[in-house]
Design an enzyme around this catalytic site. Sequence first.
Site, short mmCIF file in Angstrom:
data_model
loop_
_atom_site.label_atom_id
_atom_site.label_comp_id
_atom_site.label_asym_id
_atom_site.label_seq_id
_atom_site.Cartn_x
_atom_site.Cartn_y
_atom_site.Cartn_z
N LYS A 187 4.49 0.07 -0.11
CA LYS A 187 5.14 -1.22 0.17
C LYS A 187 5.17 -2.10 -1.08
O LYS A 187 6.19 -2.68 -1.43
CB LYS A 187 4.39 -1.95 1.29
CG LYS A 187 4.76 -3.42 1.44
CD LYS A 187 3.98 -4.12 2.52
CE LYS A 187 2.67 -4.69 2.09
NZ LYS A 187 2.74 -5.94 1.32
N ASN A 188 4.01 -2.17 -1.75
CA ASN A 188 3.92 -3.09 -2.89
C ASN A 188 4.69 -2.62 -4.12
O ASN A 188 4.91 -3.40 -5.05
CB ASN A 188 2.45 -3.35 -3.24
CG ASN A 188 1.77 -4.23 -2.21
OD1 ASN A 188 2.43 -4.72 -1.29
ND2 ASN A 188 0.47 -4.42 -2.34
N ASP A 229 -7.24 -5.20 -1.37
CA ASP A 229 -6.49 -4.77 -0.19
C ASP A 229 -7.23 -3.73 0.64
O ASP A 229 -6.75 -3.33 1.72
CB ASP A 229 -5.11 -4.23 -0.59
CG ASP A 229 -4.15 -5.36 -0.95
OD1 ASP A 229 -4.48 -6.53 -0.73
OD2 ASP A 229 -3.05 -5.05 -1.46
N ARG A 265 -2.54 -19.24 -2.54
CA ARG A 265 -1.89 -18.21 -3.38
C ARG A 265 -0.82 -18.86 -4.25
O ARG A 265 0.36 -18.86 -3.92
CB ARG A 265 -1.31 -17.12 -2.48
CG ARG A 265 -2.39 -16.40 -1.72
CD ARG A 265 -1.88 -15.20 -1.01
NE ARG A 265 -1.54 -14.11 -1.90
CZ ARG A 265 -1.09 -12.93 -1.48
NH1 ARG A 265 -0.94 -12.71 -0.21
NH2 ARG A 265 -0.80 -11.98 -2.35
N CYS A 324 0.98 -13.49 3.95
CA CYS A 324 -0.38 -13.36 4.47
C CYS A 324 -1.18 -14.64 4.25
O CYS A 324 -1.07 -15.25 3.19
CB CYS A 324 -1.10 -12.25 3.74
SG CYS A 324 -1.04 -10.68 4.55
N ARG A 373 3.80 -5.28 9.15
CA ARG A 373 4.31 -5.70 7.85
C ARG A 373 4.00 -4.65 6.79
O ARG A 373 4.71 -4.55 5.79
CB ARG A 373 3.66 -7.02 7.41
CG ARG A 373 4.07 -8.22 8.22
CD ARG A 373 3.58 -9.49 7.55
NE ARG A 373 3.63 -9.33 6.11
CZ ARG A 373 2.64 -9.63 5.27
NH1 ARG A 373 1.54 -10.18 5.71
NH2 ARG A 373 2.76 -9.42 3.99
#
Length: 419
Positions: free
Chosen positions: A22-23, A306, A120, A115, A398
């Site tokens: 995903k990232n 993560d 952030r 999230c 997600r």
Amino acid sequence: MDKILVHGGRPLSGNVRVSGSKNSALPILAATLLTRDECVIHHVPDLSDIHYMLQILSHLGAQVERASGTVTVKAEKIATEAPYELVRKMRASVCVLGPLLGRENEATVSLPGGCVIGDRPIDLHLKGFEALGAAVRVQGGNVKCFASQLKGAVIPLRGKFGSTVLGTDNIMMAAVLADGTTVIDGAAEEPEVVDLANFLNAMGAKIEGAGTRRIIVEGVKELHGAEHAVIPDRIEAGTFLVAGAIAGKEVKLTRANPTHLQSVIGALEKAGFRIESKKDSVTIHGNGAPTPLELITEPYPGFPTDMQAQMSALLCKTNGISTITENIFPQRFMHVSELKRMGANITLENATAIINGVDRLSGAPVMASDLRASAALVLAGLQADGVTEVNRVYHIDRGYEMIDEKLNALGAEIERVKV
Ligand code: UD1
């Protein structure tokens, strides 16, 4: 809103194929905006975050097609403004700023959502754009960047918490079409940054040093279309390794990259699990309760933030005391109160979770608060007595492609219930 019911105590065994990262996929999809030509991206996971990114690309004027894991994007003409309704759903939407600014010399993007893992900021991204010669304004919840022509610069990009992954991505994407050479000092070294750099180079960019702390980008006049396969998702893979540690007889991950998983594999080996790594597969053998660990999250190649919540779930059932210190997002402990509702004994001291191992966890209704926290609750449910009801599973959707189906294929008993 769906919820997930996890029936605990079922042994897991078999193979599971790791999805595309995903990232990696998110910034790579954003990078397709840098050319008018068609780009073809393979191994794009089917996740809600990816859908949001594709919606943003369409909104900006790109033609987007998706056939199973392959996404084709042709961004012949593009707009430069991504509105709040689309951006608020996902923090990574901020990574369209770099390509829009790089190609069109202007970009307006709402400040992102995503999230809830503490504060952030995107100050380092903006500092980088300014160093490239852009003017940056934050107004009415939007970030607006504009320049007559970006110019290469030396950019120190490290902040209080170390390097920034999406910040490095954003600056690389803005710098590929700038005049002259850009040096990013203190760049993030994550494999996802390397994957993006490889894609940009396939489009005609000249980037060296991705995967090290110093990335050098020599600006080019234009980029062309390219085809690219996204790397395997190391966080999904790590999550399934923890599932194997918790409930596995033998769980084998296929299309995995063991090199990207070294810190996670190292931690699991230290906890007493036997792991075999091959070129593109990793197998974990279950071994009962883990040995307690002391872990610290760090930028790659350190132990990933993560994976912190999932590892906490594993360490709830040990014969001793473990500690996990969160160095990247010091407030990222929302899973702790939910794990405690299942019988875990965890105390928080500043950014350290002290986990006193217990003999058993018991199923309970729990609330997912963010993506990785929700994965941790599913993992806790696998080793709990009775049924764990994980609410707000949209968080898990997600970032995990069919996590319930994949775990069920290994022998878990997980139901998804429409509420
Ligand atoms: C990415 C990942 C996320 C992962 C994180 C850290 C994506 C889509 N998300 O997020 O899953 O948890 O890396 O590995 O790839 N910071 C600043 N100023 C900035 C930017 C960041 O102070 O401008 C701080 C953050 O608050 C944090 C640290 O730097 O403390 C690292 O954050 P960063 O690497 O930027 O995270 P993301 O790229 O957003």
